[in-house]
Design an enzyme around this catalytic site. Structure first.
Site, PDB file in Angstrom:
ATOM      1  N   CYS A   1       0.812  -1.224   0.000  1.00 26.87           N
ATOM      2  CA  CYS A   1       0.000   0.000   0.000  1.00 26.87           C
ATOM      3  C   CYS A   1       0.845   1.273   0.000  1.00 26.87           C
ATOM      4  CB  CYS A   1      -0.959   0.006   1.183  1.00 26.87           C
ATOM      5  SG  CYS A   1      -0.136   0.291   2.761  1.00 26.87           S
TER       6      CYS A   1
ATOM      7  N   CYS B   1       1.512  -4.422   8.442  1.00 29.50           N
ATOM      8  CA  CYS B   1       1.243  -3.041   8.074  1.00 29.50           C
ATOM      9  C   CYS B   1      -0.115  -2.641   8.639  1.00 29.50           C
ATOM     10  CB  CYS B   1       1.245  -2.926   6.546  1.00 29.50           C
ATOM     11  SG  CYS B   1       0.672  -1.312   5.967  1.00 29.50           S
TER      12      CYS B   1
ATOM     13  N   CYS C   1      -2.783  -1.831   5.554  1.00 28.09           N
ATOM     14  CA  CYS C   1      -3.361  -2.837   4.648  1.00 28.09           C
ATOM     15  C   CYS C   1      -3.280  -4.252   5.197  1.00 28.09           C
ATOM     16  CB  CYS C   1      -2.695  -2.761   3.273  1.00 28.09           C
ATOM     17  SG  CYS C   1      -1.027  -3.431   3.253  1.00 28.09           S
TER      18      CYS C   1
ATOM     19  N   CYS D   1      12.320  -7.570  12.740  1.00 25.19           N
ATOM     20  CA  CYS D   1      13.002  -8.392  11.746  1.00 25.19           C
ATOM     21  C   CYS D   1      12.075  -8.519  10.537  1.00 25.19           C
ATOM     22  CB  CYS D   1      13.309  -9.756  12.369  1.00 25.19           C
ATOM     23  SG  CYS D   1      14.223 -10.847  11.282  1.00 25.19           S
TER      24      CYS D   1
END
Ligand SMILES: [Zn+2]
Length: 131
Positions: free
Chosen positions: A48, A94, A97, A117
């Protein structure tokens, strides 16, 4: 997720990027685009394009994956418990999204003591202005 959205993602992303971001996969250590990149800039969500991490919070973890000690903002990256593979881990996604990014471990450097990570396949590097 609608079929149309899924089809769109399959066209935009490489099979590895799709596998990592949509199916929670992990790229092989030392195989990604960004594990050894130390340039000035920011890392955006591959799906996104929301900015997720700043280049100056990236550190050399020796893991073979791009590692950061904190996200760009507290809101940018969401975490949840991941009980897969017979381990208790913290998954990073995220916030915008829901793309899978990687995992968060508590063995990072100060000031946070955290190690985000991440998979290179989940990120897109945006060089700083004038670089
Ligand atoms: Zn995203």
């Amino acid at each position: 997720m609608s079929d149309r959205h899924e089809e769109d993602l399959r066209q935009r992303l490489t099979p590895l990027q799709y596998h990592v971001t949509q199916e929670g996969g992990t790229e092989r250590a030392f195989s990604g685009e960004y594990w050894d990149l130390h340039a000035d800039g920011s890392y955006h969500c591959r799906v996104c394009d929301e900015p997720l991490f700043a280049g100056d919070t990236k550190f050399e973890s020796g893991s073979g994956w791009p590692s950061f000690y904190q996200p760009l903002t507290a809101e940018a990256v969401a975490t949840k418990r991941d009980l897969s593979h017979f381990m208790v881990r913290t998954e990073a996604v995220c916030s915008s999204c829901g793309a899978h990014l990687g995992h968060v471990f508590e063995d990072g450097p100060q000031p946070t003591g955290l190690r985000y990570c991440m998979n290179s396949a989940s990120l897109r590097f945006e060089p700083a202005e004038g670089e």
